[in-house]
Every structure is written in structure tokens, then in C-alpha cells.
Design an enzyme around this catalytic site. Structure first.
Site, PDB file in Angstrom:
ATOM      1  N   SER A  14       0.542  -1.052   0.135  1.00 44.13           N
ATOM      2  CA  SER A  14       0.008  -0.022  -0.002  1.00 44.13           C
ATOM      3  C   SER A  14       0.707   1.709  -0.221  1.00 44.13           C
ATOM      4  O   SER A  14       0.352   2.004  -0.406  1.00 44.13           O
ATOM      5  CB  SER A  14      -1.311  -0.093   1.569  1.00 44.13           C
ATOM      6  OG  SER A  14      -0.455   0.244   2.586  1.00 44.13           O
ATOM      7  N   ASP A  24       8.254  -2.991  -4.869  1.00 44.72           N
ATOM      8  CA  ASP A  24       7.558  -2.857  -4.780  1.00 44.72           C
ATOM      9  C   ASP A  24       7.061  -1.135  -6.008  1.00 44.72           C
ATOM     10  O   ASP A  24       6.103  -1.489  -6.276  1.00 44.72           O
ATOM     11  CB  ASP A  24       7.034  -1.853  -2.644  1.00 44.72           C
ATOM     12  CG  ASP A  24       7.672  -3.516  -2.295  1.00 44.72           C
ATOM     13  OD1 ASP A  24       7.428  -4.694  -2.879  1.00 44.72           O
ATOM     14  OD2 ASP A  24       7.377  -3.379  -1.192  1.00 44.72           O
TER      15      ASP A  24
HETATM   16  C1  GLA Z   1       9.126  -5.485   1.237  1.00 42.03           C
HETATM   17  C2  GLA Z   1       9.784  -4.379   0.391  1.00 42.03           C
HETATM   18  C3  GLA Z   1      10.774  -5.812  -0.850  1.00 42.03           C
HETATM   19  C4  GLA Z   1      11.041  -6.911  -0.696  1.00 42.03           C
HETATM   20  C5  GLA Z   1       9.665  -7.139  -0.377  1.00 42.03           C
HETATM   21  C6  GLA Z   1      10.342  -8.864   0.266  1.00 42.03           C
HETATM   22  O1  GLA Z   1       7.509  -5.189   0.110  1.00 42.03           O
HETATM   23  O2  GLA Z   1       9.278  -2.830   0.343  1.00 42.03           O
HETATM   24  O3  GLA Z   1      11.507  -4.339  -1.586  1.00 42.03           O
HETATM   25  O4  GLA Z   1      11.905  -6.449  -0.533  1.00 42.03           O
HETATM   26  O5  GLA Z   1       9.784  -6.862   1.453  1.00 42.03           O
HETATM   27  O6  GLA Z   1      10.654  -9.281  -1.398  1.00 42.03           O
END
Ligand code: GLA
Length: 379
Positions: A126, A171
């Protein structure tokens, strides 16, 4: 009312008149490739049909005033005076303004209303959705071009330097660059992306355990440090640069925790590449097996699963219609993800929800999700 309508209506109530643009940036579900991104490795996420929306209108005085449909209070600041404040949703807005300024952009302020349906703390990103929506809003008011990789890096900088979580690029990258109907294979070193279709007649089901992570920034940062310790031991820039054979040849010389963390990352990178091939070949069974192996590796080696996530994955795997399932995202709570036969998806969702409730006493949220488009101006 749709979210789009809600942010427009609220905008008119709060600021008077019409917004001049609507932007949307999605959350994501990661199909495979967990904690590989900050090791310069591979990930295979898809943008989901849940997103952050902003209705906005530029202002001439360098102020930014943002109201949220989901959280209390209004965020107000001047672009000429960006200071860190209490850590709440407004810091993501301000942080993006700061990162854009640092990158040399001249920014125009705006009034806006933000609303979203990506659940927070659930492993569906989010905050990346919020960051990319805000970056899109500034791109509209300030007239700079949208380059997904550049914007994703800015979002990551906000997480790292403004919010204080040493997260990787996945993300923001998938929220910025997602494509409707596809997952995205991302090389987190070069930021090259490839579209990968789901196997025919399958769907992705999100299995929300209804557990939420608390303050796990410290556990996340600790995992990252353990990976860096292992990379230093092997004398490589990042764990991405090690084959499993190179790792195994000297693994016994490493302390237990960095050894386990590195084994997860190195095997997970290999699984991501195999998973992309399996999906391209339409081989749902092979993809499912890789997802299951990924979960085991996260549970036992990276140690980021939880009783609720394990119970959910076990419930999913008991169904014949399920090819594979695993926890998704940063870990410790939130969601699992499953690859399921399309014709059986509704029955699967109902049965897994019931069996999870029986096992844990919790009421989960299980739903089929569609791969959606990355951050965009929608009108
Ligand atoms: C979170 C982080 C990402 C990634 C994931 C695990 O979402 O923001 O950068 O490291 O954890 O894969």
C-alpha cells in the site's frame, strides 16, 4: 460508488470545483522472488486491481494540501520548507516531494484527495502505491515525463532515507511499470523488465490471513544486514553474483544465520527464473512446485513466515485445484498467494477460507485478483 468517484466527490466537497486530473497507482502481489530485490536479484510480481487514487488540482503558491479518505487529518506543507514530521501517511507525500526536489525537479503544488483499497500492512505494498500515485500527481502538475524506473528509484529513496526502511526496488517498480494481464519479471540490478503471462486457465488468488505486521522495519533491516554479511564473506557485490555451487563450497564456514539467509536468496533467485520459464511454457504444475519450494525456504531459511501464513498455505495446498501457494511480501503477517485452476477459483476461495478459520479462529479475506496496469493518469 467507485474509489474514483469517491475521491472526486470528496475533492469537490473539500476544495470546491472540479479536480483537473485523476491518477491511480496499484498495489502488487509478488508471485515469487522474496527478499531478492535488495540482493540485486530477480522478482516476479504483478500489479493488482487494488490501488491508491488521487483527485487533484494544481496550486500556484507552492503549497501541497492533501486529504485522505482512509486516515485522519490533512497533510499540508510548503514545497519550499520540507521537514520530516510524525511518521504517518503524509510523510510519504512529503517524502516524494523531497526526493523529486533532490533529483532537480521544479515542483508545482496541488490540492488533492487520496483514497485507496490496498490493505495496509498486508504485504500488498500500500505504501508503494501511495508513493507512485503521489509521484504521478507531481508529474501532472509539474510537467515532467514519467519514467517508471526513475520514479521507482525515487520511491525507494523515500522508504530508505525519509521513512527509514531499507527496502528494495520491487514494490515501486511494479506499481510504476505493471501491465494489465501480465506479471513482470524484474532484474533488480539493471531494472530490465519482461512481461510474463499467467499459465492458461489459471488465476491468482490472494489469501489474506487477517493478521497485520506491527513494527517489523527492524526485522527487515536485520535480514538485509545478514544478506550483506554473507555477500561480504564471499567477496561479491551482492548475493545475486553467487551460484548455488559457489555458495555450497564454502557455506560451512559461515555463521548459521547469514548462511540460512544466503541459501534462501540464492535458491530463490534460481526459482524466479525457472518460474518465469514455467509460466511462459504454460506449465502451471511446475510454477506451483516452485511457489511451494519458495514458501518452505522463507519459512525455514529466511524465517519470515508466521503460524497464520503457514496455516493459510497448508489450507490452500489441500485443495486439488491449487497448483501452489506461498506467503508473499515482506513477511511475518499479511497475505499468501496461490495459483489456482480458473474454473474452480470460487469453490477454492470458499473452502480455503473455511478451513483456515477452523485452524486459526480468524476470518480471512480470499479473492481472485486480476493483473492491472501500473501508475497512470486516468483522466
Ligand atoms: C517489502 C520490500 C520489498 C521486498 C519485499 C520482500 O515489500 O518493500 O523491497 O524486499 O519486502 O521481497
Amino acid at each position: 460508488m467507485t474509489l474514483r468517484e469517491k475521491v472526486i466527490t470528496e475533492f469537490t466537497d473539500r476544495f470546491g470545483g472540479e479536480p483537473t486530473a485523476i491518477v491511480r497507482a496499484p498495489g502488487r502481489v509478488n508471485l515469487i522472488g522474496e527478499h531478492t530485490d535488495y540482493n540485486d536479484g530477480f522478482v516476479l510480481p504483478m500489479a493488482i486491481d487494488r490501488a491508491a487514487w488521487i483527485a487533484l488540482r494544481p496550486r500556484a503558491d507552492g503549497a501541497v494540501n492533501v486529504q485522505s479518505l482512509d486516515f485522519e487529518g490533512e497533510t499540508q506543507f510548503s514545497l519550499n520548507d520540507l521537514k520530516k514530521g510524525a511518521n504517518h501517511w503524509g510523510e510519504y507525500v512529503k517524502g516524494i516531494a523531497w526526493a523529486l526536489r533532490e533529483a532537480g525537479h521544479t515542483l508545482t503544488g496541488w490540492d488533492g484527495v487520496i483514497g485507496g483499497d490496498v490493505p495496509g500492512g498486508a504485504g500488498l505494498s500500500s505504501s508503494a502505491a501511495l508513493e507512485m500515485a503521489v509521484a504521478r500527481a507531481f508529474a501532472v502538475t509539474s510537467g515532467f515525463a514519467w519514467d517508471a524506473g526513475t520514479m521507482a528509484k525515487l520511491g525507494q529513496k523515500v522508504e530508505n532515507q525519509w521513512i527509514g526502511v531499507n527496502s528494495g526496488i520491487m514494490d515501486q517498480m511494479i506499481s510504476a511499470a505493471g501491465k494489465a494481464g501480465y506479471a513482470l519479471l524484474i532484474d533488480c540490478r539493471s531494472l530490465e523488465t519482461q512481461l510474463v503471462p499467467l499459465p492458461p486457465e489459471t488465476v491468482i488468488v490472494i489469501l489474506d490471513t487477517a493478521t497485520r505486521r506491527g513494527l517489523v522495519g527492524s526485522a527487515y533491516n536485520e535480514r538485509r544486514e545478514q544478506c550483506e554479511t554473507a555477500a561480504r564473506f564471499f567477496g561479491v557485490k551482492a548475493l545475486r553474483d553467487l551460484t548455488i555451487e559457489q555458495f555450497e563450497a564454502r557455506a560451512s564456514e559461515l555463521d548459521e544465520l547469514p548462511r540460512k539467509r544466503a541459501r534462501h536468496v540464492i535458491t530463490e533467485n534460481a526459482r524466479v527464473l525457472q518460474a518465469a520459464d514455467a509460466m511462459r511454457n504454460g506449465d502451471a504444475a511446475a510454477m506451483g512446485k516452485l511457489m511451494i519450494a519458495s514458501h518452505t525456504s522463507m519459512r525455514d531459511d529466511f524465517q519470515i513466515s508466521s503460524d497464520a501464513l503457514n496455516a493459510m498455505v497448508e489450507s490452500a495446498l489441500r485443495e486439488d485445484s491449487c497448483y501452489g501457494a506461498r506467503m508473499t511480501g515482506g513477511g511475518f503477517a499479511g497475505c499468501a498467494v496461490a495459483l489456482v485452476k480458473e474454473v474452480a477459483a470460487e469453490v477454492f476461495a470458499a473452502r480455503v477460507a473455511a478451513s483456515y478459520t477452523l485452524a486459526t479462529g480468524l476470518t480471512p479475506n480470499v479473492y481472485v485478483c486480476q493483473a492491472s496496469e501500473g501508475a497512470a493518469v486516468v483522466s
